[in-house]
Design a protein around this motif. Structure first.
Motif, short mmCIF file in Angstrom:
data_model
loop_
_atom_site.label_atom_id
_atom_site.label_comp_id
_atom_site.label_asym_id
_atom_site.label_seq_id
_atom_site.Cartn_x
_atom_site.Cartn_y
_atom_site.Cartn_z
N GLY A 79 8.10 -2.85 3.37
CA GLY A 79 9.24 -2.91 2.46
C GLY A 79 10.53 -2.50 3.15
N PRO A 80 11.67 -2.67 2.49
CA PRO A 80 12.95 -2.27 3.06
C PRO A 80 12.97 -0.77 3.37
N LEU A 81 13.59 -0.41 4.49
CA LEU A 81 13.78 0.97 4.95
C LEU A 81 12.50 1.61 5.48
N ASP A 82 11.39 0.89 5.51
CA ASP A 82 10.20 1.42 6.17
C ASP A 82 10.50 1.58 7.66
N GLU A 130 9.22 -1.20 27.10
CA GLU A 130 10.66 -1.37 26.85
C GLU A 130 10.93 -2.43 25.78
N LEU A 131 9.93 -3.24 25.45
CA LEU A 131 10.12 -4.28 24.44
C LEU A 131 9.75 -3.80 23.03
N GLY A 132 9.22 -2.59 22.95
CA GLY A 132 8.85 -2.02 21.66
C GLY A 132 9.76 -0.87 21.27
N GLY A 133 9.18 0.10 20.57
CA GLY A 133 9.95 1.26 20.15
C GLY A 133 9.94 1.43 18.64
N LYS A 134 10.68 2.44 18.18
CA LYS A 134 10.78 2.70 16.75
C LYS A 134 11.93 1.90 16.15
N VAL A 135 11.65 1.23 15.04
CA VAL A 135 12.69 0.47 14.35
C VAL A 135 12.57 0.73 12.85
N GLN A 136 13.68 0.62 12.16
CA GLN A 136 13.67 0.73 10.70
C GLN A 136 14.00 -0.62 10.09
N VAL A 137 13.25 -0.99 9.08
CA VAL A 137 13.52 -2.25 8.39
C VAL A 137 14.84 -2.12 7.66
N ARG A 138 15.74 -3.05 7.90
CA ARG A 138 17.06 -2.98 7.28
C ARG A 138 16.97 -3.32 5.79
N PRO A 139 18.01 -2.97 5.02
CA PRO A 139 18.01 -3.33 3.59
C PRO A 139 17.88 -4.82 3.34
N ASP A 140 18.29 -5.65 4.35
CA ASP A 140 18.15 -7.10 4.17
C ASP A 140 16.74 -7.59 4.52
N GLY A 141 15.85 -6.64 4.88
CA GLY A 141 14.46 -7.01 5.11
C GLY A 141 14.13 -7.46 6.52
N ARG A 142 15.05 -7.30 7.46
CA ARG A 142 14.83 -7.78 8.82
C ARG A 142 14.80 -6.64 9.82
N ILE A 143 14.28 -6.91 11.01
CA ILE A 143 14.30 -5.94 12.10
C ILE A 143 14.84 -6.61 13.36
N THR A 144 15.31 -5.79 14.28
CA THR A 144 15.78 -6.28 15.57
C THR A 144 15.15 -5.43 16.66
N VAL A 167 0.49 -6.98 21.07
CA VAL A 167 1.45 -6.25 20.22
C VAL A 167 0.71 -5.50 19.12
N SER A 168 1.18 -4.29 18.84
CA SER A 168 0.68 -3.51 17.72
C SER A 168 1.86 -3.04 16.88
N VAL A 169 1.68 -3.03 15.57
CA VAL A 169 2.71 -2.54 14.66
C VAL A 169 2.10 -1.48 13.75
N ILE A 170 2.73 -0.30 13.73
CA ILE A 170 2.27 0.80 12.88
C ILE A 170 3.41 1.23 11.98
N VAL A 171 3.13 1.36 10.69
CA VAL A 171 4.14 1.87 9.75
C VAL A 171 4.08 3.39 9.80
N THR A 172 5.16 4.02 10.26
CA THR A 172 5.18 5.47 10.43
C THR A 172 5.84 6.21 9.27
N SER A 173 6.69 5.52 8.51
CA SER A 173 7.34 6.13 7.36
C SER A 173 7.37 5.11 6.24
N PHE A 174 6.79 5.49 5.10
CA PHE A 174 6.61 4.56 3.99
C PHE A 174 7.70 4.77 2.95
N ASN A 175 8.46 3.76 2.69
CA ASN A 175 9.41 3.76 1.58
C ASN A 175 9.04 2.57 0.70
N SER A 176 7.83 2.69 0.12
CA SER A 176 7.20 1.53 -0.50
C SER A 176 7.99 0.94 -1.65
#
Length: 218
Positions: free
Chosen positions: A55-58, A69-83, A117-126
């Motif tokens: 969800g947004p802000l997760d 270097e191609l990974g790291g921590k990212v937060q899902v933006r309010p528009d639902g996308r990541i970079t 590639v692995s994706v883990i949700v570390t903070s849930f803002n469901s």
């Protein structure tokens, strides 16, 4: 000329008919909703829940094997996308972590061979679809993050139980059926569950369920 006793009898019959009609209407309006099958207080066997929907802000942790270097921590933006490095504005909301990692893998395949590639949700803002909401005559109405094998008892403990004037046995559970696209309503017996410890009144919950607790009229 019609006698007074006949008029009284006719009037009594009319009133009785109106009362019967009103009673029938009330019974129709208050038709008992179907009940869900009961669940044990403690599950006989714990099982996995539905895979989490991002969800947004997760906050996500993305791992790219041998290419940190191609990974790291990212937060899902309010528009639902990541970079991320090499990937700009990838949609993430509405996907499971597995789906997102496959999309990232496909995008990175343009630059490296067979990325892992692995994706883990570390903070849930469901989002609401991943929560259970309890509203009405309860100590503290709230939205509760859903967890696997969650029951009505778990939700009621989280909100502090029933309010002083709650009509617990008239409570309803509203559930959206993804398969049919329709909303269904089920009867709950919260008084029996909480005040009498009736195990049969405990039912399993699903993500997105809404528990509505009315106040007693008396």
């Amino acid at each position: 000329m019609t006698s007074f006793p006949s008029l009284r009898a006719a009037r009594a019959a009319l009133i009785s008919g109106i009362a019967a009609t009103a009673l029938t209407g009330c019974m129709g309006a208050g038709t008992t909703a179907p009940q869900l099958p009961s669940a044990n207080f403690v599950a006989n066997q714990e099982g996995p829940g539905e895979e989490y929907i991002i969800g947004p802000l997760d906050e996500l942790q993305i791992f790219v094997w041998r290419n940190p270097e191609l990974g790291g921590k990212v937060q899902v933006r309010p528009d639902g996308r990541i970079t991320t490095p090499l990937i700009t504005d990838m949609p993430a909301v509405g996907k499971t972590p597995t789906m997102l990692q496959q999309d990232i893998k496909l995008a990175l395949s343009q630059y490296i061979t067979d990325p892992i590639v692995s994706v883990i949700v570390t903070s849930f803002n469901s989002t609401f679809s991943q929560q259970v909401r309890v509203v009405g005559a309860t100590e503290k109405p709230a939205s509760i993050p859903y967890r696997a094998n969650m029951t009505v008892l778990d939700a009621m403990i989280a909100v502090g139980g029933l309010g002083d004037y709650a009509a617990g046995n008239k409570a309803r559970l509203v559930r959206f059926d993804k398969g049919s696209g329709k909303q269904h309503e089920y009867a709950l017996r919260l008084n029996d569950l909480i005040k009498r410890g009736d195990i049969k009144a405990n039912v399993k919950l699903q993500p997105g369920d809404v528990i509505i607790i009315p106040e007693s009229m008396f």
